[in-house]
Design a protein around this motif. Structure first.
Motif, PDB file in Angstrom:
ATOM      1  N   GLN A  84     -13.894  -8.208  -3.960  1.00 35.82           N
ATOM      2  CA  GLN A  84     -12.821  -8.763  -4.788  1.00 35.82           C
ATOM      3  C   GLN A  84     -11.434  -8.402  -4.253  1.00 35.82           C
ATOM      4  OE1 GLN A  84     -14.088 -10.929  -6.986  1.00 35.82           O
ATOM      5  NE2 GLN A  84     -16.016 -10.128  -6.156  1.00 35.82           N
ATOM      6  N   VAL A  85     -11.377  -7.466  -3.302  1.00 38.26           N
ATOM      7  CA  VAL A  85     -10.078  -7.075  -2.736  1.00 38.26           C
ATOM      8  C   VAL A  85      -9.672  -8.155  -1.731  1.00 38.26           C
ATOM      9  CG1 VAL A  85      -8.781  -5.303  -1.501  1.00 38.26           C
ATOM     10  CG2 VAL A  85     -10.686  -4.628  -3.010  1.00 38.26           C
ATOM     11  N   PRO A  86      -8.577  -8.860  -2.005  1.00 37.50           N
ATOM     12  CA  PRO A  86      -8.192  -9.995  -1.157  1.00 37.50           C
ATOM     13  C   PRO A  86      -7.753  -9.595   0.250  1.00 37.50           C
ATOM     14  CG  PRO A  86      -6.908  -9.947  -3.214  1.00 37.50           C
ATOM     15  CD  PRO A  86      -7.659  -8.667  -3.127  1.00 37.50           C
ATOM     16  N   PHE A  87      -7.904 -10.534   1.144  1.00 41.81           N
ATOM     17  CA  PHE A  87      -7.438 -10.416   2.523  1.00 41.81           C
ATOM     18  C   PHE A  87      -5.965 -10.030   2.513  1.00 41.81           C
ATOM     19  CE2 PHE A  87      -5.566 -12.210   6.369  1.00 41.81           C
ATOM     20  CZ  PHE A  87      -6.481 -11.872   7.347  1.00 41.81           C
ATOM     21  N   GLY A  88      -5.598  -9.048   3.325  1.00 46.78           N
ATOM     22  CA  GLY A  88      -4.197  -8.647   3.427  1.00 46.78           C
ATOM     23  C   GLY A  88      -3.728  -7.717   2.332  1.00 46.78           C
ATOM     24  N   LYS A  89      -4.621  -7.335   1.419  1.00 54.27           N
ATOM     25  CA  LYS A  89      -4.263  -6.435   0.312  1.00 54.27           C
ATOM     26  C   LYS A  89      -5.094  -5.167   0.424  1.00 54.27           C
ATOM     27  CE  LYS A  89      -1.661  -9.549  -1.673  1.00 54.27           C
ATOM     28  NZ  LYS A  89      -0.236  -9.480  -1.543  1.00 54.27           N
ATOM     29  N   THR A  90      -4.689  -4.149  -0.308  1.00 49.19           N
ATOM     30  CA  THR A  90      -5.466  -2.913  -0.357  1.00 49.19           C
ATOM     31  C   THR A  90      -5.708  -2.534  -1.811  1.00 49.19           C
ATOM     32  OG1 THR A  90      -3.470  -1.551  -0.255  1.00 49.19           O
ATOM     33  CG2 THR A  90      -4.590  -2.009   1.845  1.00 49.19           C
ATOM     34  N   SER A  91      -6.663  -1.643  -1.992  1.00 45.23           N
ATOM     35  CA  SER A  91      -6.954  -1.081  -3.301  1.00 45.23           C
ATOM     36  C   SER A  91      -7.261   0.391  -3.085  1.00 45.23           C
ATOM     37  CB  SER A  91      -8.138  -1.811  -3.944  1.00 45.23           C
ATOM     38  OG  SER A  91      -8.303  -1.367  -5.285  1.00 45.23           O
ATOM     39  N   THR A  92      -7.608   1.091  -4.161  1.00 44.87           N
ATOM     40  CA  THR A  92      -7.911   2.512  -4.064  1.00 44.87           C
ATOM     41  C   THR A  92      -9.278   2.795  -4.673  1.00 44.87           C
ATOM     42  OG1 THR A  92      -6.950   3.068  -6.211  1.00 44.87           O
ATOM     43  CG2 THR A  92      -5.456   3.088  -4.297  1.00 44.87           C
ATOM     44  N   TYR A  93      -9.813   3.970  -4.347  1.00 44.40           N
ATOM     45  CA  TYR A  93     -11.080   4.386  -4.937  1.00 44.40           C
ATOM     46  C   TYR A  93     -10.940   4.487  -6.456  1.00 44.40           C
ATOM     47  CZ  TYR A  93     -12.328   5.658  -0.156  1.00 44.40           C
ATOM     48  OH  TYR A  93     -12.583   5.628   1.190  1.00 44.40           O
ATOM     49  N   ARG A 126     -10.229  -1.968   3.321  1.00 45.98           N
ATOM     50  CA  ARG A 126      -9.075  -2.253   2.456  1.00 45.98           C
ATOM     51  C   ARG A 126      -8.888  -1.192   1.365  1.00 45.98           C
ATOM     52  NH1 ARG A 126     -10.764  -8.546   1.911  1.00 45.98           N
ATOM     53  NH2 ARG A 126     -10.382  -9.086   4.096  1.00 45.98           N
ATOM     54  N   ILE A 127      -9.742  -0.191   1.341  1.00 45.11           N
ATOM     55  CA  ILE A 127      -9.628   0.860   0.331  1.00 45.11           C
ATOM     56  C   ILE A 127      -8.900   2.052   0.946  1.00 45.11           C
ATOM     57  CG2 ILE A 127     -10.876   2.371  -1.257  1.00 45.11           C
ATOM     58  CD1 ILE A 127     -11.099  -0.700  -1.838  1.00 45.11           C
ATOM     59  N   ILE A 128      -7.826   2.444   0.276  1.00 43.50           N
ATOM     60  CA  ILE A 128      -6.994   3.548   0.766  1.00 43.50           C
ATOM     61  C   ILE A 128      -6.868   4.604  -0.331  1.00 43.50           C
ATOM     62  CG2 ILE A 128      -5.732   2.074   2.389  1.00 43.50           C
ATOM     63  CD1 ILE A 128      -3.428   1.980   0.333  1.00 43.50           C
ATOM     64  N   GLY A 129      -6.288   5.732   0.017  1.00 38.09           N
ATOM     65  CA  GLY A 129      -6.061   6.781  -0.963  1.00 38.09           C
ATOM     66  C   GLY A 129      -5.007   6.362  -1.977  1.00 38.09           C
ATOM     67  N   SER A 133      -2.484   6.787   1.674  1.00 41.93           N
ATOM     68  CA  SER A 133      -2.967   7.285   2.969  1.00 41.93           C
ATOM     69  C   SER A 133      -4.255   6.579   3.398  1.00 41.93           C
ATOM     70  CB  SER A 133      -3.195   8.794   2.899  1.00 41.93           C
ATOM     71  OG  SER A 133      -4.201   9.085   1.948  1.00 41.93           O
ATOM     72  N   LEU A 134      -4.442   6.526   4.698  1.00 35.45           N
ATOM     73  CA  LEU A 134      -5.669   5.961   5.258  1.00 35.45           C
ATOM     74  C   LEU A 134      -6.711   7.071   5.269  1.00 35.45           C
ATOM     75  CD1 LEU A 134      -4.459   3.907   8.352  1.00 35.45           C
ATOM     76  CD2 LEU A 134      -4.786   3.146   6.014  1.00 35.45           C
ATOM     77  N   ILE A 135      -7.727   6.912   4.434  1.00 35.65           N
ATOM     78  CA  ILE A 135      -8.769   7.938   4.367  1.00 35.65           C
ATOM     79  C   ILE A 135     -10.138   7.293   4.402  1.00 35.65           C
ATOM     80  CG2 ILE A 135      -7.399   9.638   3.103  1.00 35.65           C
ATOM     81  CD1 ILE A 135      -8.719   8.666   0.533  1.00 35.65           C
ATOM     82  N   GLY A 136     -11.104   8.066   4.815  1.00 34.03           N
ATOM     83  CA  GLY A 136     -12.501   7.700   4.679  1.00 34.03           C
ATOM     84  C   GLY A 136     -12.934   6.390   5.279  1.00 34.03           C
TER      85      GLY A 136
END
Length: 160
Positions: A84-93, A126-129, A133-136
């Motif tokens: 469900q996280v769109p292209f060009g977007k990010t989400s978080t855990y 696309r999942i970031i902290g 931050s770029l994690i995991g």
């Protein structure tokens, strides 16, 4: 059960190894070995290899594939949510945990992301902290950074 077929696709950030059969694509991984793109691609993998190639050449932002990832029901729920996280977007855990209705499941969500068997197509990159931050990322943070920049290139603005 039908045997899995395998095909390889050379990409700018490693070789994609695609596995699946007529039930769908079960696994896409990135490997560091330099393997040229398979000359003969099994019919059940052709759409996937083509769509991945289009993604890397900037001609595709969504995938339309028959998927058959192997995992627990919880993992499959998380992987469905990832799509469900769109292209060009990010989400978080944290946002993912809230989306499944259990804010306390953040570690389980992160673990399920780490077990994602379908590189790129299920976009765990696309999942970031929560702090941005770029994690995991199992494929390496340099690949995650490349993928996010590929999907959302910064444009140089003219000063004049």
């Amino acid at each position: 059960m039908e045997k899995f077929k395998i095909s390889y696709l050379k990409t700018p950030i490693g070789t994609a190894k695609v596995e699946g059969n007529s039930d769908g694509i079960s696994k896409i991984t990135v490997i560091d070995d330099v393997i040229s793109t398979s000359k003969e691609i099994p019919t059940c993998l052709k759409d996937c290899v083509l769509q991945l190639d289009e993604y890397f050449t900037g001609k595709r932002s969504t995938f339309n594939l028959k998927l058959n990832p192997q995992g627990t029901e919880f993992q499959k729920k998380i992987w469905t949510e990832l799509q469900q996280v769109p292209f060009g977007k990010t989400s978080t855990y944290l946002k993912q945990s809230k989306a499944i209705g259990n804010v306390k499941a953040i570690r389980a969500v992160a673990a399920a992301n780490g077990k994602n068997p379908l590189w790129i197509v299920i976009p765990c990159h696309r999942i970031i902290g929560s702090d941005g931050s770029l994690i995991g990322y199992a494929g390496g943070l340099w690949r995650k950074k490349w993928l996010l920049e590929h999907e959302n290139p910064s444009t140089q603005q003219s000063l004049f």
